[in-house]
Every structure is written in structure tokens, then in C-alpha cells.
Scaffold this active site. Structure first.
Site, PDB file in Angstrom:
ATOM      1  N   GLN A 195     -10.090  -4.042  -2.913  1.00 39.72           N
ATOM      2  CA  GLN A 195     -11.376  -3.567  -2.404  1.00 39.72           C
ATOM      3  C   GLN A 195     -12.483  -3.843  -3.423  1.00 39.72           C
ATOM      4  OE1 GLN A 195     -12.095  -2.007   0.744  1.00 39.72           O
ATOM      5  NE2 GLN A 195     -14.124  -2.599   0.021  1.00 39.72           N
ATOM      6  N   ARG A 213       0.871  -1.182   0.000  1.00 42.62           N
ATOM      7  CA  ARG A 213       0.000   0.000   0.000  1.00 42.62           C
ATOM      8  C   ARG A 213       0.901   1.222   0.000  1.00 42.62           C
ATOM      9  NH1 ARG A 213      -5.148   1.652   3.589  1.00 42.62           N
ATOM     10  NH2 ARG A 213      -5.983   0.186   2.084  1.00 42.62           N
ATOM     11  N   CYS A 252     -16.472   1.463   1.088  1.00 37.12           N
ATOM     12  CA  CYS A 252     -15.257   0.663   1.299  1.00 37.12           C
ATOM     13  C   CYS A 252     -14.731   0.797   2.722  1.00 37.12           C
ATOM     14  CB  CYS A 252     -14.194   1.069   0.294  1.00 37.12           C
ATOM     15  SG  CYS A 252     -13.769   2.820   0.350  1.00 37.12           S
ATOM     16  N   ASP A 310     -17.505   6.795  -1.049  1.00 35.54           N
ATOM     17  CA  ASP A 310     -16.175   6.699  -0.432  1.00 35.54           C
ATOM     18  C   ASP A 310     -15.915   8.054   0.222  1.00 35.54           C
ATOM     19  OD1 ASP A 310     -13.536   6.035   0.240  1.00 35.54           O
ATOM     20  OD2 ASP A 310     -12.767   6.296  -1.797  1.00 35.54           O
ATOM     21  N   ARG A 328     -13.413  -8.754   2.719  1.00 33.21           N
ATOM     22  CA  ARG A 328     -12.001  -8.508   2.375  1.00 33.21           C
ATOM     23  C   ARG A 328     -11.192  -9.756   2.706  1.00 33.21           C
ATOM     24  NH1 ARG A 328      -9.973  -3.213   1.948  1.00 33.21           N
ATOM     25  NH2 ARG A 328      -8.073  -4.255   1.289  1.00 33.21           N
ATOM     26  N   HIS A 388      -7.443   0.596  -6.230  1.00 38.48           N
ATOM     27  CA  HIS A 388      -7.620  -0.238  -5.033  1.00 38.48           C
ATOM     28  C   HIS A 388      -8.313  -1.535  -5.459  1.00 38.48           C
ATOM     29  CE1 HIS A 388      -7.738  -1.360  -0.980  1.00 38.48           C
ATOM     30  NE2 HIS A 388      -8.564  -0.484  -0.463  1.00 38.48           N
TER      31      HIS A 388
HETATM   32  N1   CP Z   1     -11.040  -0.140   2.731  1.00 41.15           N
HETATM   33  C1   CP Z   1      -9.756  -0.180   3.127  1.00 41.15           C
HETATM   34  O1   CP Z   1      -8.841  -0.439   2.350  1.00 41.15           O
HETATM   35  O2   CP Z   1      -9.580   0.081   4.445  1.00 41.15           O
HETATM   36  P1   CP Z   1      -8.200   0.360   5.196  1.00 41.15           P
HETATM   37  O3   CP Z   1      -7.697   1.694   4.712  1.00 41.15           O
HETATM   38  O4   CP Z   1      -8.536   0.367   6.647  1.00 41.15           O
HETATM   39  O5   CP Z   1      -7.230  -0.735   4.835  1.00 41.15           O
HETATM   40  N1  NVA Z   2     -10.161   6.727  -1.359  1.00 40.50           N
HETATM   41  C1  NVA Z   2      -9.765   6.287  -0.029  1.00 40.50           C
HETATM   42  C2  NVA Z   2      -9.928   4.812   0.099  1.00 40.50           C
HETATM   43  C3  NVA Z   2      -9.582   4.266   1.461  1.00 40.50           C
HETATM   44  C4  NVA Z   2      -9.722   2.782   1.557  1.00 40.50           C
HETATM   45  C5  NVA Z   2      -8.333   6.713   0.222  1.00 40.50           C
HETATM   46  O1  NVA Z   2      -7.491   6.536  -0.649  1.00 40.50           O
HETATM   47  O2  NVA Z   2      -8.065   7.242   1.307  1.00 40.50           O
END
Ligand code: CP
Ligand code: NVA
Length: 311
Positions: A138, A108, A271, A231, A299, A135
Site C-alpha cells: 500500500q 495477508r 488506503c 486510515d 495498486r 502494509h
Molecule cells: N487497501 C487495501 O489493502 O485494501 P483491501 O483490504 O481491500 O485489500
Molecule cells: N489499517 C487497516 C488497513 C486496511 C487496508 C487494517 O489493517 O484493517
């Protein structure tokens, strides 16, 4: 029919075929069923997954760590702050070194290019656990959840409200294109979907018949939706833009008034993490139509399928 996924990276959903994506859903369904009936499934005994994080996470970190453990393997949490990456070691060198120790990498981070480079130089599967651009884990989970609820994906109508130009919306377009799901995006001026992403998704949609539309009026957009998705308005890394985003996206808040315009049989998805009171109200997030926690649970099952199939 089984399709080959062993050794494959998951950088964006564009890289995976419709058949490969369905293989994930079918495997996730089996794994979830086995877990619910107490049957162990441990195809990854002796394997190690490295998990690199440059951004915070609750779901991704915990679900991947639990997933690899329950599959019989071991997860190694690697904070980017504590790797030599922070002191200038290249992504290419890091990829080649980690490939000598690990059996898979989940990452990530901010720049999507870093994940592309990691995948290029690593000889083991690289899984994108979120970048500024995409992502995919997700969205695989979200599509699996919709399939569980509706028994199909083809022809499902989703309305996505809020920030039309973020990682989630990009991946939803890529995923919808692969499974034939229709997606209407409702976003304010300046936050419309990325033209290049839309073009790529439309290319993939030719094979499945998925239709994409844009409707700036959220009240018009929501009619006929099976799934209402939102989101956060301010993604990780955009904190300085928060005030402007709050102001622009206020009309796109998913609240009781807006949900009253949707079919009673529709479901609400997010999400997570949710910024309650911004993109969604408690009334909606905690309503009977909300499936946000089933989605979060999935997930675990969907990512187990991804790990079992690729590693
Ligand atoms: N939805 C998601 O990826 O959550 P986190 O940022 O908590 O991993
Ligand atoms: N769009 C959000 C998704 C988090 C899972 C972000 O990138 O913060």
C-alpha cells in the site's frame, strides 16, 4: 541504473533500499504507460503466484490477481481457512512445500512473524500483502501516487491523522524515511506511533533527511501539508475496541471544516476501505482534492512492478 530485486522478499519497506524503491516507481510508471497505450507487457509467462489470505480484502486480492494475469502468469487464491495451516501444519513446512510449486507468494495475515517465517523458509519471493504490523504494498503505491501528482517525494509534507499506531502508519514511517518525505502524525493519546517503529524510521531517515513530527492537535497539524492521509480507526482484528476508538479519534475526522485549514493545493489520500462518516466524511472523500481512486488504481501498476522485478 537498474538495481537487483529478483528473488527478493517484500516483508517491510525497511528491507528495501531507496534505489530499489525508486526502481519500483520507474517500472510502475512504464507499465502504467504501456497499459494506457495498449502495449502488452508479459515478463511472467508461465509463472504462478500463490495468494494466501487470512483476512478479508478487496483491493489487494483483485489487484494482485489481475496483475499476475496481465503480466502473463497465473494467480492462485489460497484461503487460509482451506489450507492445512488451519489444522496445524507449520508455516515453515508450508513455505517449503509451496516453493516446490509456485514462483512467488503473496500473503495477508495477522501475525507479522508468520510472514517473516514464510520468507525465511521459502526459496521464492514472499510479498507481504498486510499484517498487523505493516502494509508495504500500500505504501509503495501511495508514494508512487504522490510522485505522479507532485513530480517528487523529497521534501513533500504529509500529515497522517487518526490511528498513529497501526500497520499503515508504521509502513508510512518506513517508506517516508526511505524517500525523504516529511511526516507529521496527529493522533489521540494512547494511539501515538510505536516508539520502536519511530526509532527504526529515524535511523533510515538519516540518509534522506526525512523529518518526523507529532502534533496532537489536528488543526495545527494540517497547515502546510501537501498530502492529508487517513486510515480506518479500527483495523481488522481490533473490532472489540471499536467503541473506545470511535470516541478517542472523533476529533481527528477529516471533514470539510478541517480541510478548510489545509492548502487548497493539498490532496486527500486514504488506503481504503473507508468507513465514511468515521475517519472521513463524504464531503472530503468525494471532493476534487481527493485522489483515493487514483491511489486504488495504482495498486495494480505498483504491484505489477513489484512482481515483475522480484519474480
Ligand atoms: N487497501 C487495501 O489493502 O485494501 P483491501 O483490504 O481491500 O485489500
Ligand atoms: N489499517 C487497516 C488497513 C486496511 C487496508 C487494517 O489493517 O484493517
Amino acid at each position: 541504473m537498474a538495481v537487483k530485486l529478483k528473488g527478493k522478499d517484500l516483508v517491510t519497506l525497511r528491507d528495501w533500499s531507496t534505489e530499489q524503491i525508486w526502481q519500483v516507481f520507474k517500472t510502475a510508471e512504464m507499465i502504467k504507460q504501456m497499459q494506457y497505450t495498449g502495449q502488452p507487457y508479459q515478463p511472467l509467462k508461465g509463472k504462478t503466484l500463490g495468494m494466501i489470505f487470512t483476512k478479508p480484502s478487496t483491493r489487494t486480492r483483485v489487484s494482485f490477481e489481475v496483475a499476475i494475469y496481465q503480466l502473463g502468469g497465473h494467480g492462485l487464491f489460497l484461503s487460509a481457512q482451506e489450507l492445512q495451516l488451519r489444522r496445524g501444519e507449520t508455516v515453515a513446512d508450508t513455505a517449503q512445500v509451496l516453493s516446490r510449486y509456485l514462483d512467488g507468494i503473496m500473503i495477508r495475515t495477522y501475525a507479522h512473524k508468520d510472514v517473516e517465517d514464510l520468507a525465511e523458509y521459502a526459496s521464492i519471493p514472499v510479498i507481504n500483502g498486510l499484517t498487523d504490523y505493516a502494509h508495504p504494498c500500500q505504501v509503495l503505491t501511495d508514494l508512487f501516487t504522490i510522485y505522479e501528482k507532485f513530480g517528487r517525494l523529497d521534501g513533500i509534507n504529509m500529515v497522517y491523522l487518526g490511528d498513529g499506531n497501526n500497520n499503515m502508519c508504521n509502513s508510512m514511517l518506513f517508506g517516508a524515511a526511505k524517500v525523504g518525505m516529511n511526516l507529521t502524525i496527529s493522533a489521540p493519546e494512547g494511539y501515538e506511533p510505536d516508539a520502536e517503529v519511530l526509532k527504526l524510521a529515524r535511523e533510515d531517515a538519516k540518509a534522506t533527511g526525512a523529518k518526523f513530527a507529532f502534533e496532537s492537535d489536528p488543526q495545527k497539524a494540517i497547515g502546510g501539508a501537501d498530502v492529508i492521509y487517513t486510515d480506518v480507526w479500527t483495523s481488522m482484528g481490533q473490532e472489540e475496541e471499536k467503541e473506545a476508538r470511535l470516541k478517542a479519534m472523533q476529533p481527528y475526522q477529516v471533514n470539510g471544516e478541517l480541510m478548510n485549514l489545509a492548502d487548497a493545493s493539498s490532496v486527500f489520500m486514504h488506503c481504503l476501505p473507508a468507513h465514511r462518516g468515521e475517519e472521513v466524511t463524504d464531503e472530503v472523500a468525494d471532493s476534487v482534492q481527493s485522489i483515493i481512486f487514483d491511489q486504488a488504481e495504482n495498486r495494480l501498476h505498483a504491484q505489477k512492478a513489484v512482481l515483475a522485478l522480484t519474480m
